[in-house]
Design a protein around this motif. Structure first.
Motif, PDB file in Angstrom:
ATOM      1  N   MET A 100       0.835  -1.207   0.000  1.00 15.06           N
ATOM      2  CA  MET A 100       0.000   0.000   0.000  1.00 15.06           C
ATOM      3  C   MET A 100       0.866   1.252   0.000  1.00 15.06           C
ATOM      4  SD  MET A 100      -3.083  -0.710   2.713  1.00 15.06           S
ATOM      5  CE  MET A 100      -3.789  -2.342   2.905  1.00 15.06           C
ATOM      6  N   VAL A 101       1.856   1.251   0.890  1.00 14.88           N
ATOM      7  CA  VAL A 101       2.737   2.414   1.012  1.00 14.88           C
ATOM      8  C   VAL A 101       3.538   2.607  -0.275  1.00 14.88           C
ATOM      9  CG1 VAL A 101       4.697   3.380   2.266  1.00 14.88           C
ATOM     10  CG2 VAL A 101       2.882   2.194   3.524  1.00 14.88           C
ATOM     11  N   ARG A 102       4.027   1.519  -0.846  1.00 11.51           N
ATOM     12  CA  ARG A 102       4.813   1.609  -2.090  1.00 11.51           C
ATOM     13  C   ARG A 102       3.977   2.167  -3.228  1.00 11.51           C
ATOM     14  NH1 ARG A 102       5.114  -1.023  -6.549  1.00 11.51           N
ATOM     15  NH2 ARG A 102       3.672  -2.657  -5.870  1.00 11.51           N
ATOM     16  N   ARG A 103       2.759   1.693  -3.370  1.00 12.16           N
ATOM     17  CA  ARG A 103       1.891   2.148  -4.455  1.00 12.16           C
ATOM     18  C   ARG A 103       1.523   3.620  -4.299  1.00 12.16           C
ATOM     19  NH1 ARG A 103      -0.939  -1.719  -7.543  1.00 12.16           N
ATOM     20  NH2 ARG A 103      -0.404  -3.881  -7.047  1.00 12.16           N
ATOM     21  N   ARG A 104       1.358   4.066  -3.062  1.00 15.52           N
ATOM     22  CA  ARG A 104       0.997   5.468  -2.841  1.00 15.52           C
ATOM     23  C   ARG A 104       2.125   6.408  -3.229  1.00 15.52           C
ATOM     24  NH1 ARG A 104       0.053   7.740   3.140  1.00 15.52           N
ATOM     25  NH2 ARG A 104       2.260   7.220   3.204  1.00 15.52           N
ATOM     26  N   GLY A 105       3.351   5.962  -3.034  1.00 20.87           N
ATOM     27  CA  GLY A 105       4.500   6.795  -3.383  1.00 20.87           C
ATOM     28  C   GLY A 105       4.536   8.072  -2.574  1.00 20.87           C
ATOM     29  N   ARG A 106       4.702   9.189  -3.237  1.00 24.31           N
ATOM     30  CA  ARG A 106       4.808  10.478  -2.545  1.00 24.31           C
ATOM     31  C   ARG A 106       3.471  11.177  -2.373  1.00 24.31           C
ATOM     32  NH1 ARG A 106      10.332  13.414  -4.832  1.00 24.31           N
ATOM     33  NH2 ARG A 106      11.789  11.728  -4.271  1.00 24.31           N
ATOM     34  N   SER A 107       2.414  10.550  -2.825  1.00 20.07           N
ATOM     35  CA  SER A 107       1.082  11.142  -2.686  1.00 20.07           C
ATOM     36  C   SER A 107       0.673  11.214  -1.222  1.00 20.07           C
ATOM     37  CB  SER A 107       0.055  10.318  -3.471  1.00 20.07           C
ATOM     38  OG  SER A 107      -1.247  10.827  -3.282  1.00 20.07           O
ATOM     39  N   VAL A 108      -0.167  12.182  -0.901  1.00 22.43           N
ATOM     40  CA  VAL A 108      -0.677  12.325   0.462  1.00 22.43           C
ATOM     41  C   VAL A 108      -1.793  11.322   0.723  1.00 22.43           C
ATOM     42  CG1 VAL A 108      -1.854  13.882   2.059  1.00 22.43           C
ATOM     43  CG2 VAL A 108      -0.069  14.765   0.551  1.00 22.43           C
ATOM     44  N   TRP A 109      -2.562  11.011  -0.324  1.00 29.39           N
ATOM     45  CA  TRP A 109      -3.717  10.118  -0.187  1.00 29.39           C
ATOM     46  C   TRP A 109      -3.498   8.807  -0.926  1.00 29.39           C
ATOM     47  CZ3 TRP A 109      -6.357  11.888   3.612  1.00 29.39           C
ATOM     48  CH2 TRP A 109      -6.531  13.274   3.795  1.00 29.39           C
ATOM     49  N   PRO A 110      -4.093   7.746  -0.399  1.00 26.98           N
ATOM     50  CA  PRO A 110      -4.816   7.692   0.873  1.00 26.98           C
ATOM     51  C   PRO A 110      -3.858   7.687   2.066  1.00 26.98           C
ATOM     52  CG  PRO A 110      -4.652   5.501  -0.040  1.00 26.98           C
ATOM     53  CD  PRO A 110      -4.065   6.430  -1.073  1.00 26.98           C
ATOM     54  N   GLY A 111      -4.340   8.159   3.213  1.00 28.56           N
ATOM     55  CA  GLY A 111      -3.553   8.041   4.427  1.00 28.56           C
ATOM     56  C   GLY A 111      -3.478   6.569   4.814  1.00 28.56           C
ATOM     57  N   ILE A 112      -2.376   6.162   5.400  1.00 33.41           N
ATOM     58  CA  ILE A 112      -2.200   4.758   5.794  1.00 33.41           C
ATOM     59  C   ILE A 112      -1.711   4.731   7.244  1.00 33.41           C
ATOM     60  CG2 ILE A 112      -1.046   2.567   5.305  1.00 33.41           C
ATOM     61  CD1 ILE A 112      -0.637   3.577   2.426  1.00 33.41           C
ATOM     62  N   GLU A 113      -2.501   4.114   8.118  1.00 31.18           N
ATOM     63  CA  GLU A 113      -2.172   4.077   9.540  1.00 31.18           C
ATOM     64  C   GLU A 113      -2.302   2.663  10.090  1.00 31.18           C
ATOM     65  OE1 GLU A 113      -4.608   6.854  11.652  1.00 31.18           O
ATOM     66  OE2 GLU A 113      -4.071   8.565  10.374  1.00 31.18           O
ATOM     67  N   LEU A 114      -1.602   2.408  11.193  1.00 27.01           N
ATOM     68  CA  LEU A 114      -1.759   1.162  11.931  1.00 27.01           C
ATOM     69  C   LEU A 114      -2.468   1.463  13.239  1.00 27.01           C
ATOM     70  CD1 LEU A 114       1.716  -0.629  11.572  1.00 27.01           C
ATOM     71  CD2 LEU A 114      -0.268  -0.749  10.059  1.00 27.01           C
ATOM     72  N   ARG A 115      -3.224   0.482  13.719  1.00 24.87           N
ATOM     73  CA  ARG A 115      -3.918   0.637  14.997  1.00 24.87           C
ATOM     74  C   ARG A 115      -3.807  -0.658  15.786  1.00 24.87           C
ATOM     75  NH1 ARG A 115      -7.665   4.179  17.044  1.00 24.87           N
ATOM     76  NH2 ARG A 115      -9.031   3.386  18.678  1.00 24.87           N
ATOM     77  N   ALA A 116      -3.447  -0.550  17.055  1.00 19.10           N
ATOM     78  CA  ALA A 116      -3.279  -1.725  17.906  1.00 19.10           C
ATOM     79  C   ALA A 116      -4.109  -1.581  19.174  1.00 19.10           C
ATOM     80  CB  ALA A 116      -1.808  -1.899  18.285  1.00 19.10           C
ATOM     81  N   VAL A 117      -4.756  -2.673  19.555  1.00 21.17           N
ATOM     82  CA  VAL A 117      -5.458  -2.727  20.832  1.00 21.17           C
ATOM     83  C   VAL A 117      -4.512  -3.385  21.825  1.00 21.17           C
ATOM     84  CG1 VAL A 117      -7.447  -3.609  22.087  1.00 21.17           C
ATOM     85  CG2 VAL A 117      -7.696  -2.916  19.696  1.00 21.17           C
ATOM     86  N   ALA A 118      -4.086  -2.643  22.829  1.00 16.99           N
ATOM     87  CA  ALA A 118      -3.108  -3.149  23.797  1.00 16.99           C
ATOM     88  C   ALA A 118      -3.789  -4.019  24.846  1.00 16.99           C
ATOM     89  CB  ALA A 118      -2.392  -1.985  24.473  1.00 16.99           C
ATOM     90  N   THR A 119      -3.273  -5.223  25.018  1.00 17.93           N
ATOM     91  CA  THR A 119      -3.761  -6.144  26.044  1.00 17.93           C
ATOM     92  C   THR A 119      -2.551  -6.769  26.734  1.00 17.93           C
ATOM     93  OG1 THR A 119      -3.774  -8.142  24.657  1.00 17.93           O
ATOM     94  CG2 THR A 119      -5.714  -6.707  24.529  1.00 17.93           C
ATOM     95  N   LEU A 120      -2.809  -7.592  27.736  1.00 13.86           N
ATOM     96  CA  LEU A 120      -1.707  -8.277  28.414  1.00 13.86           C
ATOM     97  C   LEU A 120      -1.015  -9.264  27.490  1.00 13.86           C
ATOM     98  CD1 LEU A 120      -3.239  -8.918  31.960  1.00 13.86           C
ATOM     99  CD2 LEU A 120      -1.588  -7.165  31.270  1.00 13.86           C
ATOM    100  N   ARG A 121      -1.632  -9.585  26.360  1.00  8.31           N
ATOM    101  CA  ARG A 121      -1.045 -10.548  25.442  1.00  8.31           C
ATOM    102  C   ARG A 121      -0.039  -9.916  24.487  1.00  8.31           C
ATOM    103  NH1 ARG A 121      -6.033 -13.893  23.007  1.00  8.31           N
ATOM    104  NH2 ARG A 121      -4.326 -15.020  22.018  1.00  8.31           N
ATOM    105  N   ASN A 122      -0.115  -8.603  24.295  1.00 13.11           N
ATOM    106  CA  ASN A 122       0.794  -7.981  23.325  1.00 13.11           C
ATOM    107  C   ASN A 122       1.504  -6.733  23.833  1.00 13.11           C
ATOM    108  OD1 ASN A 122      -1.172  -6.008  23.339  1.00 13.11           O
ATOM    109  ND2 ASN A 122      -1.790  -6.283  21.206  1.00 13.11           N
ATOM    110  N   ALA A 123       1.246  -6.334  25.094  1.00 13.09           N
ATOM    111  CA  ALA A 123       1.818  -5.088  25.607  1.00 13.09           C
ATOM    112  C   ALA A 123       3.337  -5.065  25.516  1.00 13.09           C
ATOM    113  CB  ALA A 123       1.383  -4.870  27.061  1.00 13.09           C
TER     114      ALA A 123
END
Length: 240
Positions: A57-80
């Motif tokens: 996704m990031v490679r295809r976007r190149g230097r363009s601003v869109w689309p934005g690409i973000e990661l999201r993590a739910v923190a628990t005792l299993r992955n903290a």
């Protein structure tokens, strides 16, 4: 618009269509920095496949601003313990931002407590606070935008804005009040394939939800975000 995805179902055709989106952010759930942790949490998931898809996704976007690409993590005792490494992974992939949330919702279902309780990081706050602190330090060091959302989000003085500002639309067209619920089996406001979104947005269900949130008469499925415990169905007790 924001698109929330687990990043698994990704083809060249989908990639091309995503890459054409303007004013849109793609948020990929990434609940671990290693295959072992990620795949133990996301059953039948493939860590390397998701990592490769995000990189594409990031490679295809190149230097363009869109689309934005973000990661999201739910923190628990299993992955903290992997949160600092997750910051490093986000940086290596070249995404725009990483968000870590510590909020686990039960949607007002008492039976969910058995699943949520054992992994809730609030049970070991000193340990998890250390990992979050390390994550902030790593983010500052490598230059990775990081946002941390802690437990209770809303209160009488800081009411949830979702019913007035945004909606969550599932892949099947069901409209749900917010992305934290994201499950129409909990509450469904309508379906965009059955009626125009404007009609759903102004229907009786939405008006009632707005009235309740404005009056601090918080529905069962919203109580986790307000730091409230579910109220037994047989009672009529209102939140204080």
């Amino acid at each position: 618009m924001s698109i929330v995805t687990n990043g698994s179902i990704y083809t060249k055709s989908i990639a091309s269509r995503l890459n054409s989106l303007v004013g849109t952010t793609i948020i990929i759930s990434m609940d671990g920095a290693t295959a072992e942790t990620f795949e133990s949490i996301r059953v039948n998931g493939n860590f390397q496949k998701v990592v490769d898809n995000v990189a594409d996704m990031v490679r295809r976007r190149g230097r363009s601003v869109w689309p934005g690409i973000e990661l999201r993590a739910v923190a628990t005792l299993r992955n903290a313990h992997e949160l600092p490494d997750l910051v490093r992974l986000a940086k290596s992939l070249g995404v725009d931002k990483l968000t870590i949330t510590t909020l686990l919702t039960d949607w007002g279902k008492e039976e969910m407590e058995g699943s949520i309780g054992p992994i809730d990081i609030s049970r070991e706050s000193s340990r998890t606070d250390r990992f979050i602190r390390e994550s902030r330090e790593v983010a500052a060091d490598v230059g990775m935008p990081l946002s941390v959302e802690h437990g209770q989000r809303y209160s009488r003085a800081n009411r949830c804005p979702w019913p007035w500002q945004s909606s969550y639309v599932a892949a099947n067209g069901d409209v749900v009040p917010c992305c934290q619920i994201a499950d129409s089996s909990v509450v469904k406001m309508g379906n965009v394939f059955d009626e125009p979104f404007a009609d759903i947005w102004n229907n009786d269900k939405y008006r009632e939800l707005r009235r309740r949130i404005a009056g601090n008469d918080i529905p069962q499925y919203c109580r986790s975000c307000y730091g409230m415990k579910p109220v037994a169905a047989s009672t009529n007790r209102r939140p204080q």
